[in-house]
Every structure is written in C-alpha cells, then in structure tokens.
Design a protein around this motif. Structure first.
Motif, short mmCIF file in Angstrom:
data_model
loop_
_atom_site.label_atom_id
_atom_site.label_comp_id
_atom_site.label_asym_id
_atom_site.label_seq_id
_atom_site.Cartn_x
_atom_site.Cartn_y
_atom_site.Cartn_z
N HIS A 127 129.79 -38.55 -57.00
CA HIS A 127 128.79 -37.48 -57.09
C HIS A 127 128.94 -36.52 -55.91
O HIS A 127 128.64 -35.33 -56.06
N LYS A 128 129.41 -37.03 -54.78
CA LYS A 128 129.65 -36.16 -53.63
C LYS A 128 130.74 -35.14 -53.97
O LYS A 128 130.61 -33.95 -53.67
N THR A 129 131.79 -35.60 -54.64
CA THR A 129 132.86 -34.70 -55.06
C THR A 129 132.36 -33.70 -56.09
O THR A 129 132.72 -32.52 -56.07
N ASP A 130 131.50 -34.18 -57.01
CA ASP A 130 130.90 -33.29 -58.00
C ASP A 130 130.12 -32.17 -57.31
O ASP A 130 130.24 -31.00 -57.67
N PHE A 131 129.32 -32.55 -56.33
CA PHE A 131 128.49 -31.59 -55.60
C PHE A 131 129.36 -30.57 -54.88
O PHE A 131 129.13 -29.35 -54.97
N ILE A 132 130.35 -31.05 -54.15
CA ILE A 132 131.22 -30.16 -53.36
C ILE A 132 131.99 -29.21 -54.26
O ILE A 132 132.11 -28.01 -53.97
N SER A 133 132.52 -29.74 -55.36
CA SER A 133 133.29 -28.87 -56.26
C SER A 133 132.40 -27.82 -56.91
O SER A 133 132.81 -26.68 -57.09
N GLY A 134 131.15 -28.20 -57.26
CA GLY A 134 130.20 -27.23 -57.80
C GLY A 134 129.90 -26.14 -56.79
O GLY A 134 129.82 -24.95 -57.14
N PHE A 135 129.74 -26.54 -55.53
CA PHE A 135 129.49 -25.57 -54.45
C PHE A 135 130.68 -24.62 -54.30
O PHE A 135 130.51 -23.39 -54.24
#
Length: 213
Positions: free
Chosen positions: A111-119
């Motif tokens: 989910h951390k990767t999901d968040f960063i990629s969305g950002f």
C-alpha cells in the motif's frame, strides 16, 4: 463561523473537481481496484489527493503575493478563470479514458508503493496548476478578508474532498466489478466535463453582470 463555512464548502468542491477528471491516475486507481482490491486503489487515490493538495498550497502561496491585484481585478480574474475551466471541461468531455488503460502488472505491491505511485503520477502533471488556478478564481478561494487559519481549514477540506472522491470511485468500482464496463468511464468524463462547464458558465455570467454594474 460564516468564513469557516465559506472555506469548507469551497474546499470540498475544489478537492472533488480537481480530482474528478479521469486521467492516468484515475485509470491506475481503477486498475488496482479491479486487479488487487479496493484498498490498493484507495491508497493510490489518497496519494493523488496529497499531490493535489501540494499543488493547491503552491498555487495559494503564489497567488497570495499578488493579493492586492487579485482584489482589484476579482471579476476579471474570475472571468478568465472560468474561461480556463470551460477549456478543461470541453477537453474532459471529449476524452475517452479507456484508450489510456493498459494492463496492470500482476506483481503485488504494498500500500505504501500504491500511495507513492499515486502521488508521483499526479505530481508529474504540473498542468493541473492551470485547473487549480481556474478553480481558485471561479470559487473566489483567495479573499483578502479571509484569515490564515480559515485557509488552513480550506486546504484541509480540499484534501478531504479529493479523498472523498477516490473513496467513492473505489467503492463504486468495487461494488460493480462484476459488471464493470470501461466504456462507462467515457460517460463519467462526459458528466464531469459538463459539471465543470456549468460551473464555469455561471462564473462567466456572474463576472459579466458584476462588471456591467
């Protein structure tokens, strides 16, 4: 209390409208919701929301340096901002976002990767500044009589509006995943484009009436 309510609903509206166009990050959010579950899509959307907030704060501080100019030319600025929004609204209305959809990778991500990629997906598109400037001008978000802590409330609700949009998008996609048709994204963009167009048209009409008085 009136100023707080003023910033509250404008912040929510700006947050939702700045997030609503179904661009690449919207496709990514929907991909992940369909392929990896709602939480993955939701974290991607939250990352995009934080990026939107960053650009809103950047825009707010930049425009605050010309506060006097904004106050003297409020109607003209709202007219120009509304014209910009009409351009965005027409562009979104004509877009078919399903053409941008690519097959999502099968590898699981945190989910951390999901968040960063969305950002990063949202942050890599500085053209969103033009939309934000248009929305700020249309909703008169920057007013000289508004205090600093009212702006903090406004920015919080911009983040809240953006997060609410992604919450609703992932909820909808998750609920209809068995019947989901990518062509429906085209309809979503038509609706969003029309809403932005209507807001802009009202802004232009209001500015012209005020300037004519």
């Amino acid at each position: 209390m009136e100023d707080i309510f003023y910033m509250l609903w404008r912040g929510l509206a700006i947050g939702i409208l700045v997030s609503a166009p179904m661009g690449p990050v919207g496709m990514l959010c929907i991909q992940r919701t369909l392929n990896k579950g709602r939480k993955s899509g939701l974290y991607t959307g939250f990352g995009a929301a934080v990026s939107d907030l960053f650009y809103c704060i950047l825009t707010g501080f930049g425009l605050s340096f010309i506060e006097g100019f904004l106050e003297r030319n409020q109607d003209i600025i709202q007219l120009i901002g509304s014209a910009v929004l009409i351009g965005f609204g027409l562009y979104i209305f004509r877009q078919n976002p399903s053409h941008k959809l690519k097959k999502a990778p099968d590898a699981a991500t945190s989910h951390k990767t999901d968040f960063i990629s969305g950002f990063l997906f949202t942050f890599s598109n500085p053209l969103i500044l033009f939309l934000i400037v248009g929305l700020f001008a249309r909703f008169n978000f920057l007013m000289p009589e508004i205090r600093f802590y009212h702006y903090i409330i406004g920015f919080i609700f911009i983040l809240g509006g953006a997060a609410l949009w992604w919450y609703l998008v992932t909820l909808f996609v998750d609920k209809v995943r068995a019947h989901f048709n990518l062509r429906s994204l085209w309809l979503i963009n038509r609706i969003i484009g029309s809403i932005i167009f209507i807001f802009a048209a009202v802004g232009i009409a209001t500015s012209i009436i005020n300037m004519a008085r």
